[in-house]
Structure formats: structure tokens, C-alpha cells
Design a protein around this motif. Structure first.
Motif, PDB file in Angstrom:
ATOM      1  N   GLY A 219       6.319  19.504 -13.566  1.00 55.03           N
ATOM      2  CA  GLY A 219       5.477  19.142 -12.435  1.00 55.03           C
ATOM      3  C   GLY A 219       4.603  17.946 -12.769  1.00 55.03           C
ATOM      4  N   LEU A 220       4.290  17.141 -11.750  1.00 58.48           N
ATOM      5  CA  LEU A 220       3.487  15.938 -11.954  1.00 58.48           C
ATOM      6  C   LEU A 220       2.368  15.868 -10.924  1.00 58.48           C
ATOM      7  CD1 LEU A 220       6.334  13.297 -12.473  1.00 58.48           C
ATOM      8  CD2 LEU A 220       4.910  14.309 -14.253  1.00 58.48           C
ATOM      9  N   VAL A 221       1.182  15.546 -11.382  1.00 57.41           N
ATOM     10  CA  VAL A 221       0.046  15.295 -10.506  1.00 57.41           C
ATOM     11  C   VAL A 221      -0.457  13.889 -10.810  1.00 57.41           C
ATOM     12  CG1 VAL A 221      -2.288  15.969  -9.855  1.00 57.41           C
ATOM     13  CG2 VAL A 221      -0.607  17.730 -10.425  1.00 57.41           C
ATOM     14  N   PHE A 222      -0.453  13.014  -9.803  1.00 55.34           N
ATOM     15  CA  PHE A 222      -0.859  11.628 -10.017  1.00 55.34           C
ATOM     16  C   PHE A 222      -2.370  11.532 -10.186  1.00 55.34           C
ATOM     17  CE2 PHE A 222       3.224  11.277  -7.889  1.00 55.34           C
ATOM     18  CZ  PHE A 222       3.864  10.351  -8.696  1.00 55.34           C
ATOM     19  N   GLU A 223      -2.785  10.748 -11.197  1.00 58.35           N
ATOM     20  CA  GLU A 223      -4.206  10.642 -11.511  1.00 58.35           C
ATOM     21  C   GLU A 223      -4.767   9.241 -11.347  1.00 58.35           C
ATOM     22  OE1 GLU A 223      -5.039  12.369 -15.342  1.00 58.35           O
ATOM     23  OE2 GLU A 223      -5.111  14.367 -14.414  1.00 58.35           O
ATOM     24  N   GLY A 224      -3.942   8.225 -11.432  1.00 54.92           N
ATOM     25  CA  GLY A 224      -4.480   6.878 -11.292  1.00 54.92           C
ATOM     26  C   GLY A 224      -3.429   5.797 -11.387  1.00 54.92           C
ATOM     27  N   VAL A 225      -3.774   4.613 -10.880  1.00 56.38           N
ATOM     28  CA  VAL A 225      -2.907   3.438 -10.921  1.00 56.38           C
ATOM     29  C   VAL A 225      -3.714   2.283 -11.499  1.00 56.38           C
ATOM     30  CG1 VAL A 225      -1.506   1.813  -9.587  1.00 56.38           C
ATOM     31  CG2 VAL A 225      -1.628   4.218  -8.895  1.00 56.38           C
ATOM     32  N   LYS A 226      -3.097   1.516 -12.390  1.00 56.86           N
ATOM     33  CA  LYS A 226      -3.775   0.371 -12.997  1.00 56.86           C
ATOM     34  C   LYS A 226      -2.838  -0.822 -13.026  1.00 56.86           C
ATOM     35  CE  LYS A 226      -4.500   0.138 -17.500  1.00 56.86           C
ATOM     36  NZ  LYS A 226      -5.064   0.395 -18.846  1.00 56.86           N
ATOM     37  N   LEU A 227      -3.337  -1.981 -12.607  1.00 59.72           N
ATOM     38  CA  LEU A 227      -2.610  -3.238 -12.690  1.00 59.72           C
ATOM     39  C   LEU A 227      -3.307  -4.120 -13.716  1.00 59.72           C
ATOM     40  CD1 LEU A 227      -1.922  -3.997  -8.919  1.00 59.72           C
ATOM     41  CD2 LEU A 227      -0.294  -3.159 -10.605  1.00 59.72           C
ATOM     42  N   GLN A 228      -2.583  -4.468 -14.783  1.00 56.22           N
ATOM     43  CA  GLN A 228      -3.166  -5.230 -15.883  1.00 56.22           C
ATOM     44  C   GLN A 228      -2.401  -6.528 -16.100  1.00 56.22           C
ATOM     45  OE1 GLN A 228      -5.931  -4.604 -18.243  1.00 56.22           O
ATOM     46  NE2 GLN A 228      -5.422  -6.786 -18.358  1.00 56.22           N
ATOM     47  N   PRO A 229      -3.041  -7.697 -15.882  1.00 58.67           N
ATOM     48  CA  PRO A 229      -2.373  -8.960 -16.213  1.00 58.67           C
ATOM     49  C   PRO A 229      -2.204  -9.082 -17.726  1.00 58.67           C
ATOM     50  CG  PRO A 229      -4.667  -9.346 -15.619  1.00 58.67           C
ATOM     51  CD  PRO A 229      -4.402  -7.899 -15.353  1.00 58.67           C
ATOM     52  N   ILE A 230      -1.014  -9.472 -18.158  1.00 59.72           N
ATOM     53  CA  ILE A 230      -0.716  -9.587 -19.589  1.00 59.72           C
ATOM     54  C   ILE A 230      -0.565 -11.042 -20.020  1.00 59.72           C
ATOM     55  CG2 ILE A 230       0.884  -8.943 -21.419  1.00 59.72           C
ATOM     56  CD1 ILE A 230      -0.629  -6.572 -20.269  1.00 59.72           C
ATOM     57  N   GLU A 231       0.160 -11.804 -19.206  1.00 61.12           N
ATOM     58  CA  GLU A 231       0.441 -13.185 -19.578  1.00 61.12           C
ATOM     59  C   GLU A 231       0.519 -14.041 -18.316  1.00 61.12           C
ATOM     60  OE1 GLU A 231       3.408 -15.429 -22.776  1.00 61.12           O
ATOM     61  OE2 GLU A 231       4.062 -13.585 -21.779  1.00 61.12           O
ATOM     62  N   LEU A 232      -0.009 -15.250 -18.396  1.00 56.26           N
ATOM     63  CA  LEU A 232       0.024 -16.174 -17.267  1.00 56.26           C
ATOM     64  C   LEU A 232       0.422 -17.557 -17.756  1.00 56.26           C
ATOM     65  CD1 LEU A 232      -0.503 -16.872 -14.297  1.00 56.26           C
ATOM     66  CD2 LEU A 232      -2.888 -17.305 -14.906  1.00 56.26           C
ATOM     67  N   LEU A 233       1.605 -17.997 -17.326  1.00 55.95           N
ATOM     68  CA  LEU A 233       2.120 -19.318 -17.690  1.00 55.95           C
ATOM     69  C   LEU A 233       2.062 -19.557 -19.195  1.00 55.95           C
ATOM     70  CD1 LEU A 233       0.638 -21.462 -14.783  1.00 55.95           C
ATOM     71  CD2 LEU A 233       2.907 -20.449 -14.971  1.00 55.95           C
ATOM     72  N   GLY A 234       2.479 -18.534 -19.933  1.00 56.96           N
ATOM     73  CA  GLY A 234       2.560 -18.657 -21.375  1.00 56.96           C
ATOM     74  C   GLY A 234       1.273 -18.374 -22.115  1.00 56.96           C
TER      75      GLY A 234
END
Length: 310
Positions: A219-234
Motif C-alpha cells: 500500500g502507498l500513501v502519498f506524502e509530498g512532491v518536490k521539484l529540484q533543479p539539478i543542472e542548467l545549460l551545463g
């Protein structure tokens, strides 16, 4: 390097487009690479061995018959996995699969399910400390190599952002994190010398639990969403603050008011076998995990990897 203003404008446009494309579809399990790269990767996962079976005359006890049967299942599983890896390499993890390829993959997975070597695959996934770390079958980092789930396959149709690597990270049960890396669509067409790499990582945190009555259901209960920028134009930009959404407030509110509202205490618990939000383990060994989401979900095949570094 771009100046600060232009860099931030480019970045916010990329994030906005990606969020519109995948904000809620990222709740499912989700690098575009050339076919030859996949073949090398997945073919390397298949360790073939020659099994020398005793002749029928040499088998005198039921125990020996069981051993031969186990050898047969292991050999069959190896052949089936090899076919699945080849399909994953040829059809970009299912994103470009034809109806015939999907049917072939479905038949392979049905056969793999019949020789699944792991019983009670959900044990320990809820963080039960009575299980040792190496006795929690799902505890690992898993990378997706195949899916038939429409909500994930449709991510590949975006003209702006393309799904790169997709992981299911279960290293600290009961927390299970779905990780999806996105890159600009144009980046899939040209070498990095022409289009410097950019990458945005989406992480969907869930709390896993075993389901009573079905030892292979999680079973799964959703707890959160995160968007993280890692790299931009190198350029590395993982020091920028992520965009996060907390989904636990609903459960927190429920827990606070439940004692004061008649009937709330008797509502279905998250352990109910058929309660929404779960997947079934179809096949699991030390290198391959195959799961099936609740209807109308799809099937996911994932291989065990050492890390999920971008």
C-alpha cells in the motif's frame, strides 16, 4: 555562462512547462538513450549459466525432484528476463512500444509471475524492525526499464520535456520515493556540445505498508512532491531551493478531528487489502522487480542499481 537575469528567466520557463506536463502524473512510477546503449546495459544484467541436470535414473528422492524443478524455474526466468531486457532496449522502456511489443512484454511478465521466487515480498516494507535489513526484499534502488502505464508513457509525448532516468528508491522503509529526471526535449536531438545539458528532478514521497490478506501487495500513501533543479545549460544549480508540496496535511487534519467525530474511528484502515493506492509484486529476485499497479494502472519492470545520482 549566461548572465543572472537571462539564466533565471530560462530556468523558470523550463520549470513552468515541466510542472504543467508532469505535476500529477509524477505520482506513478516512472534517459532517452540509443538502443545500443540499452542493449549493453541490460544484456550485462543477464548472467547465464549451464545447468547440468541429473538423469531420471539418478533421481531417487522427492527432495531431488524439487531441486531439479527449482533449476528449471531459474533457467526459465533467466530466458524470460533476457527477452524483457531486449524489448526494453528496442522500444525505449515502453515509450515507443508498438501494440505487438506491449503484448509480447505482457506475456513475458505473466510467465515471470508464474516462476516468481519471492514469497511475502512486502515483508519489512512498512519499517517493521523485527526484520533484518537484508530480509526486506524490496529494500533497494530500482531503475525503470519498462512500463505499460499510460500516465507514465504519455510523459514521453511532451514536446518540451523528455523523461530521463526513472527510479523507485526504497532504502529507508517505510519511505518509498519515486524519482523522475526530466531534460529539455531539444537535448535529446543534439550532442552536449550544441545544447549544454539541463536537468530537473521530480521526487514523489510515499509511505509504504504491507496489506493484510495479500503478502505481495504494497500500500502507498502519498506524502509530498518536490521539484529540484539539478543542472542548467551545463551549470550545476542544485543549490537552488526546490519547489515542494506537502500532502500530509490531510492525514494530519483527519488524525486531529477523528477522536471527536462519531464513526471516524471505524473507517477503513490503510491496511485493507483492496483499499486504493497499492501495487502488487509480480516478480522479484536479486536483480529484477516487476510490479503491477491497481487498475487502471500498468506494469513496471525495474532493475536494481547502486545509486540514483543524476
Amino acid at each position: 555562462m549566461m548572465k543572472g537575469g537571462h539564466e533565471m528567466i530560462f530556468w523558470f520557463v523550463f520549470v513552468a512547462i515541466t510542472v504543467l506536463e508532469c505535476q500529477w502524473r509524477a505520482q506513478a512510477f516512472s534517459p532517452s538513450t540509443v538502443v545500443s546503449s540499452y542493449v549493453k546495459t541490460y544484456e550485462g544484467l543477464v548472467h547465464e549459466s549451464v545447468v547440468h541436470l541429473a538423469s531420471v535414473e539418478d533421481i531417487d528422492t522427492p527432495d531431488e525432484e524439487i531441486t531439479v524443478s527449482n533449476f528449471d524455474k531459474s533457467e526459465e526466468a533467466s530466458l524470460l528476463k533476457r527477452k524483457l531486457y531486449q524489448l526494453a532496449a528496442s522500444y525505449d522502456r515502453g515509450f515507443s512500444a508498438t501494440p505487438k511489443a506491449r503484448k509480447e512484454a505482457s506475456d513475458i511478465i505473466d510467465k515471470l509471475s508464474a516462476v516468481n521466487p519471492t514469497e511475502n515480498a512486502s515483508r519489512g516494507v512498512d519499517g517493521d524492525t523485527s526484520y533484518k535489513s537484508d530480509d526486506v526484499p524490496l529494500k533497494a534502488i530500482w531503475r525503470m526499464i519498462w512500463t505499460s502505464a499510460l500516465d507514465v508513457v504519455s510523459l514521453g509525448a511532451s514536446p518540451f520535456a523528455a523523461p530521463s532516468a526513472i527510479y523507485q528508491v526504497i532504502t529507508d522503509p517505510p519511505i518509498a520515493t519515486n524519482v523522475i529526471d526530466f531534460i529539455p526535449r531539444i537535448q535529446t536531438f543534439f550532442p552536449s556540445s550544441i545544447t549544454p545539458p539541463s536537468l530537473l528532478r521530480a521526487e514523489v514521497s510515499t509511505r509504504a505498508s504491507s496489506r493484510q490478506g495479500n503478502p505481495n501487495r504494497v500500500g502507498l500513501v502519498f506524502e509530498g512532491v518536490k521539484l529540484q533543479p539539478i543542472e542548467l545549460l551545463g551549470q550545476k544549480v542544485d543549490n537552488l531551493p526546490p519547489l515542494s508540496v506537502d500532502l500530509t496535511w490531510q492525514q494530519t487534519l483527519f488524525d486531529q478531528i477523528a477522536p471527536y467525530v462519531p464513526g471516524f474511528g471505524s473507517m477503513e484502515s490503510p491496511d485493507d487489502t483492496d483499499k486504493p493506492g497499492y501495487f502488487d509484486v509480480e516478480y522479484l529476485d536479486d536483480e529484477l522487480l516487476v510490479i503491477r499497479q491497481q487498475a487502471p494502472g500498468g506494469v513496471f519492470a525495474l532493475v536494481k542499481v547502486d545509486n540514483f545520482d543524476p
